[in-house]
Design a protein around this motif. Structure first.
Motif, PDB file in Angstrom:
ATOM      1  N   LEU A  32     -19.421 -15.593  16.353  1.00 55.47           N
ATOM      2  CA  LEU A  32     -19.368 -14.439  14.954  1.00 55.47           C
ATOM      3  C   LEU A  32     -19.352 -13.189  15.366  1.00 55.47           C
ATOM      4  CD1 LEU A  32     -18.912 -14.434  11.894  1.00 55.47           C
ATOM      5  CD2 LEU A  32     -21.427 -14.508  11.886  1.00 55.47           C
ATOM      6  N   VAL A  33     -18.459 -12.522  15.399  1.00 52.80           N
ATOM      7  CA  VAL A  33     -18.482 -10.977  15.517  1.00 52.80           C
ATOM      8  C   VAL A  33     -19.158 -10.094  14.698  1.00 52.80           C
ATOM      9  CG1 VAL A  33     -17.027  -8.903  15.910  1.00 52.80           C
ATOM     10  CG2 VAL A  33     -16.095 -11.198  16.583  1.00 52.80           C
ATOM     11  N   GLY A  34     -20.443  -9.634  15.080  1.00 50.18           N
ATOM     12  CA  GLY A  34     -21.230  -8.852  14.566  1.00 50.18           C
ATOM     13  C   GLY A  34     -21.013  -7.264  14.628  1.00 50.18           C
ATOM     14  N   PRO A  35     -21.867  -6.568  13.934  1.00 48.18           N
ATOM     15  CA  PRO A  35     -21.692  -5.092  14.148  1.00 48.18           C
ATOM     16  C   PRO A  35     -22.123  -4.512  15.473  1.00 48.18           C
ATOM     17  CG  PRO A  35     -23.154  -5.621  12.119  1.00 48.18           C
ATOM     18  CD  PRO A  35     -22.897  -6.858  12.915  1.00 48.18           C
ATOM     19  N   SER A  36     -22.946  -5.280  16.346  1.00 46.58           N
ATOM     20  CA  SER A  36     -23.339  -5.066  17.789  1.00 46.58           C
ATOM     21  C   SER A  36     -22.239  -5.056  18.682  1.00 46.58           C
ATOM     22  CB  SER A  36     -24.560  -5.661  18.111  1.00 46.58           C
ATOM     23  OG  SER A  36     -24.458  -7.118  18.155  1.00 46.58           O
ATOM     24  N   HIS A  86     -15.507   1.801  14.500  1.00 47.69           N
ATOM     25  CA  HIS A  86     -14.238   1.439  13.707  1.00 47.69           C
ATOM     26  C   HIS A  86     -14.046  -0.113  13.216  1.00 47.69           C
ATOM     27  CE1 HIS A  86     -13.823   5.556  14.643  1.00 47.69           C
ATOM     28  NE2 HIS A  86     -13.739   5.251  15.813  1.00 47.69           N
ATOM     29  N   HIS A  87     -15.073  -0.856  13.576  1.00 49.90           N
ATOM     30  CA  HIS A  87     -15.262  -2.232  13.367  1.00 49.90           C
ATOM     31  C   HIS A  87     -14.238  -3.095  13.766  1.00 49.90           C
ATOM     32  CE1 HIS A  87     -17.980  -0.365  10.167  1.00 49.90           C
ATOM     33  NE2 HIS A  87     -16.852   0.147   9.619  1.00 49.90           N
ATOM     34  N   TYR A  88     -13.926  -2.985  15.133  1.00 46.77           N
ATOM     35  CA  TYR A  88     -13.122  -3.916  15.856  1.00 46.77           C
ATOM     36  C   TYR A  88     -13.805  -4.058  17.187  1.00 46.77           C
ATOM     37  CZ  TYR A  88     -10.717  -0.028  18.199  1.00 46.77           C
ATOM     38  OH  TYR A  88     -10.384   1.023  18.736  1.00 46.77           O
ATOM     39  N   VAL A  89     -13.770  -5.118  17.845  1.00 44.98           N
ATOM     40  CA  VAL A  89     -14.495  -5.624  18.905  1.00 44.98           C
ATOM     41  C   VAL A  89     -14.105  -4.933  20.214  1.00 44.98           C
ATOM     42  CG1 VAL A  89     -15.092  -7.429  20.580  1.00 44.98           C
ATOM     43  CG2 VAL A  89     -14.693  -8.023  18.029  1.00 44.98           C
ATOM     44  N   HIS A  90     -15.301  -4.489  20.924  1.00 43.37           N
ATOM     45  CA  HIS A  90     -15.045  -3.770  22.276  1.00 43.37           C
ATOM     46  C   HIS A  90     -14.539  -4.418  23.144  1.00 43.37           C
ATOM     47  CE1 HIS A  90     -17.502  -0.193  21.778  1.00 43.37           C
ATOM     48  NE2 HIS A  90     -18.393  -0.482  21.019  1.00 43.37           N
ATOM     49  N   GLY A  91     -13.455  -4.145  23.939  1.00 38.62           N
ATOM     50  CA  GLY A  91     -12.994  -5.112  24.840  1.00 38.62           C
ATOM     51  C   GLY A  91     -13.716  -5.554  25.751  1.00 38.62           C
ATOM     52  N   GLY A  92     -14.721  -5.086  26.166  1.00 35.34           N
ATOM     53  CA  GLY A  92     -15.621  -5.388  27.378  1.00 35.34           C
ATOM     54  C   GLY A  92     -16.514  -6.298  26.645  1.00 35.34           C
ATOM     55  N   VAL A  93     -16.877  -6.375  25.426  1.00 38.45           N
ATOM     56  CA  VAL A  93     -17.631  -7.648  24.937  1.00 38.45           C
ATOM     57  C   VAL A  93     -16.715  -8.973  24.913  1.00 38.45           C
ATOM     58  CG1 VAL A  93     -18.475  -8.469  22.681  1.00 38.45           C
ATOM     59  CG2 VAL A  93     -19.108  -6.215  23.208  1.00 38.45           C
ATOM     60  N   THR A  94     -15.278  -8.649  24.663  1.00 40.78           N
ATOM     61  CA  THR A  94     -14.646  -9.962  24.794  1.00 40.78           C
ATOM     62  C   THR A  94     -14.401 -10.540  26.059  1.00 40.78           C
ATOM     63  OG1 THR A  94     -13.229  -9.051  22.764  1.00 40.78           O
ATOM     64  CG2 THR A  94     -12.190 -10.910  24.029  1.00 40.78           C
ATOM     65  N   LYS A 104      -6.246  -6.722  17.869  1.00 37.66           N
ATOM     66  CA  LYS A 104      -7.471  -6.492  17.544  1.00 37.66           C
ATOM     67  C   LYS A 104      -8.212  -7.556  16.963  1.00 37.66           C
ATOM     68  CE  LYS A 104      -7.013  -1.434  17.151  1.00 37.66           C
ATOM     69  NZ  LYS A 104      -5.476  -1.387  17.027  1.00 37.66           N
ATOM     70  N   ILE A 105      -9.697  -7.721  17.293  1.00 39.21           N
ATOM     71  CA  ILE A 105     -10.648  -8.649  16.491  1.00 39.21           C
ATOM     72  C   ILE A 105     -11.591  -7.834  15.630  1.00 39.21           C
ATOM     73  CG2 ILE A 105     -12.278 -10.362  16.886  1.00 39.21           C
ATOM     74  CD1 ILE A 105     -11.019 -10.848  19.800  1.00 39.21           C
ATOM     75  N   ASN A 106     -11.638  -8.194  14.388  1.00 36.94           N
ATOM     76  CA  ASN A 106     -12.329  -7.388  13.477  1.00 36.94           C
ATOM     77  C   ASN A 106     -13.656  -7.768  13.180  1.00 36.94           C
ATOM     78  OD1 ASN A 106     -10.307  -5.411  13.056  1.00 36.94           O
ATOM     79  ND2 ASN A 106      -9.423  -6.847  11.541  1.00 36.94           N
ATOM     80  N   LYS A 107     -14.612  -7.182  12.830  1.00 35.94           N
ATOM     81  CA  LYS A 107     -16.013  -7.478  12.346  1.00 35.94           C
ATOM     82  C   LYS A 107     -15.802  -8.429  11.475  1.00 35.94           C
ATOM     83  CE  LYS A 107     -18.809  -4.885  10.095  1.00 35.94           C
ATOM     84  NZ  LYS A 107     -19.586  -4.033   9.560  1.00 35.94           N
ATOM     85  N   GLY A 108     -16.659  -9.612  11.547  1.00 34.28           N
ATOM     86  CA  GLY A 108     -16.527 -10.665  10.550  1.00 34.28           C
ATOM     87  C   GLY A 108     -15.717 -11.889  10.978  1.00 34.28           C
ATOM     88  N   CYS A 109     -14.866 -11.598  11.835  1.00 35.58           N
ATOM     89  CA  CYS A 109     -14.139 -12.826  12.659  1.00 35.58           C
ATOM     90  C   CYS A 109     -15.014 -13.506  13.309  1.00 35.58           C
ATOM     91  CB  CYS A 109     -13.150 -12.311  13.406  1.00 35.58           C
ATOM     92  SG  CYS A 109     -11.504 -11.396  12.580  1.00 35.58           S
ATOM     93  N   ASP A 149      -9.111 -17.076  20.367  1.00 34.80           N
ATOM     94  CA  ASP A 149      -8.291 -17.071  19.107  1.00 34.80           C
ATOM     95  C   ASP A 149      -9.587 -16.450  17.877  1.00 34.80           C
ATOM     96  OD1 ASP A 149      -6.231 -18.328  20.025  1.00 34.80           O
ATOM     97  OD2 ASP A 149      -6.900 -20.118  20.122  1.00 34.80           O
ATOM     98  N   ALA A 150      -9.127 -15.930  17.110  1.00 43.47           N
ATOM     99  CA  ALA A 150      -9.736 -15.182  16.106  1.00 43.47           C
ATOM    100  C   ALA A 150      -9.126 -15.681  14.730  1.00 43.47           C
ATOM    101  CB  ALA A 150      -9.578 -13.538  16.152  1.00 43.47           C
ATOM    102  N   SER A 151     -10.334 -15.761  14.062  1.00 43.35           N
ATOM    103  CA  SER A 151     -10.132 -16.340  12.442  1.00 43.35           C
ATOM    104  C   SER A 151     -10.946 -15.477  11.612  1.00 43.35           C
ATOM    105  CB  SER A 151     -10.284 -17.834  12.335  1.00 43.35           C
ATOM    106  OG  SER A 151     -10.132 -18.190  11.099  1.00 43.35           O
ATOM    107  N   PRO A 152     -10.468 -14.541  10.670  1.00 45.15           N
ATOM    108  CA  PRO A 152     -11.482 -13.917   9.572  1.00 45.15           C
ATOM    109  C   PRO A 152     -11.994 -15.118   8.808  1.00 45.15           C
ATOM    110  CG  PRO A 152      -9.001 -13.172   9.683  1.00 45.15           C
ATOM    111  CD  PRO A 152      -9.152 -14.546  10.474  1.00 45.15           C
TER     112      PRO A 152
END
Length: 342
Positions: free
Chosen positions: A192-196, A201-209, A242-247, A270-273
């Motif tokens: 689950l994508v969280g704030p950290s 701007h609320h989308y995932v850092h490429g390095g995290v992915t 992009k993958i947004n926070k909350g996905c 794969d990302a799912s809101p």
């Protein structure tokens, strides 16, 4: 902006930090995903700085592709990683950043080139992250340098389009699969994508992915070999959306090819809101990772053959073999070219 208004590229960025125990994989080497995350952070900083040297709207550099990344030597706990990032080409809406990682043994002073990578970014407006801004052009040392950069730009643009066109579904493995089959080692991670995990701007850092992808690929390789494994290289990583926070992201890895010394693992994200109704799952990132198997003294071990079942697995195996032979030929050519230069 005209060519006469081209700017000097932002000065190369240099970051360094000591590798700590929490950076290690289960056998004590620095996790390949940690290195990928550091590479992307450096690229993002230098790219964002350059894109904000122009007047007007402010923006942030968003990662869209990582070219083949070579893991030349492992980095160990206690060593200092020196990361250098430099802008080497700009188009109207994208920029190329080349990154090198030097590992320093601070007890002996010895240094080694551990990793090198090329990353492509596009600047997104702070007012609207879906709006792509123009990139300030840079000055080149020569016309040849600019032409070589243009060739790399055209090649990666074409490959990104081809990759996006061949997205396919991930088929779950059969129950109780046989050892050394694709299904036996296939692995998934749900996160689950969280704030950290996100930019401001609320989308995932490429390095995290990329770190999550490397973890899953490592699990697949370890299950296939049942030995110590390390990342050897990563083919181009394509960031489709992009993958947004909350996905909720599902990172799946599956074996595609094995030679007697290495394993290729396809990793799909794969990302799912989670909270948005009507939004369907989508393919966000894809890449191929190559791992090698090591003994307790970090010497290469033979890789068990991959057992193929069905036309789809055979197709992926043949495609993986073609990539393996292409990369092998390129390494030999680069080695010969370096020998001639010396």
């Amino acid at each position: 902006m005209s060519a006469s208004q081209a700017r000097e590229a932002a000065s190369p960025l240099q970051l360094c930090r000591i590798m700590r125990p929490d950076d290690a994989n289960i056998v004590g080497n620095v996790h390949g995903g940690i290195i990928l995350k550091m590479i992307e952070e450096a690229g993002c900083i230098v790219g964002t700085r350059h894109c904000n040297t122009q007047s007007g709207d402010r923006g942030v550099a968003a990662l869209v592709r990582v070219e083949k990344t070579e893991f030349l030597f492992p980095v160990f706990i206690g060593e200092v990683a020196h990361v250098t990032a430099e802008i080497t080409y700009t188009s109207k809406h994208s920029l190329e950043v080349q990154v090198k990682v030097m590992a320093e043994n601070i007890l002996t002073g010895a240094k080694k080139l551990a990793n090198k990578a090329a990353l492509w970014y596009v600047p997104c407006s702070l007012q609207n992250v879906d709006k792509i801004m123009q990139v300030p052009p840079i000055k080149y040392a020569s016309a040849e340098q600019e032409e070589e950069g243009k060739k790399r730009y055209e090649a990666q643009k074409m490959e990104r389009l081809e990759t996006k066109a061949r997205i396919e579904e991930v088929v779950p493995p059969p129950p109780n699969p046989e050892q050394h089959t694709v299904g036996f080692s296939q692995s998934s991670l749900i996160h689950l994508v969280g704030p950290s995990d996100c930019t401001l701007h609320h989308y995932v850092h490429g390095g995290v992915t990329m770190k999550l992808m490397d973890e899953v690929a490592g699990i697949v390789a370890a299950r296939h070999c049942n030995t110590n494994i390390v990342t050897a290289s990563v083919d181009a990583i394509n960031f489709h959306r992009k993958i947004n926070k909350g996905c909720v992201v599902t990172v799946t890895g599956r074996m595609t090819f094995a030679s007697n010394k290495s394993m290729e693992i396809e990793v799909l994200v794969d990302a799912s809101p989670l909270m948005e109704k009507g939004k369907e799952k989508y393919r966000a990132v894809s890449a191929f990772f190559t791992f090698i198997s090591l003994d307790k003294d970090n010497r290469p071990l033979p890789v068990p053959p991959l057992k193929i079942d069905g036309e789809e697995e055979q197709r992926r195996f043949e495609e993986g073999k073609a990539r393996y032979l292409h990369n092998k030929a390129k390494r030999l050519a680069d080695k010969e070219a370096a020998a001639h230069q010396n």
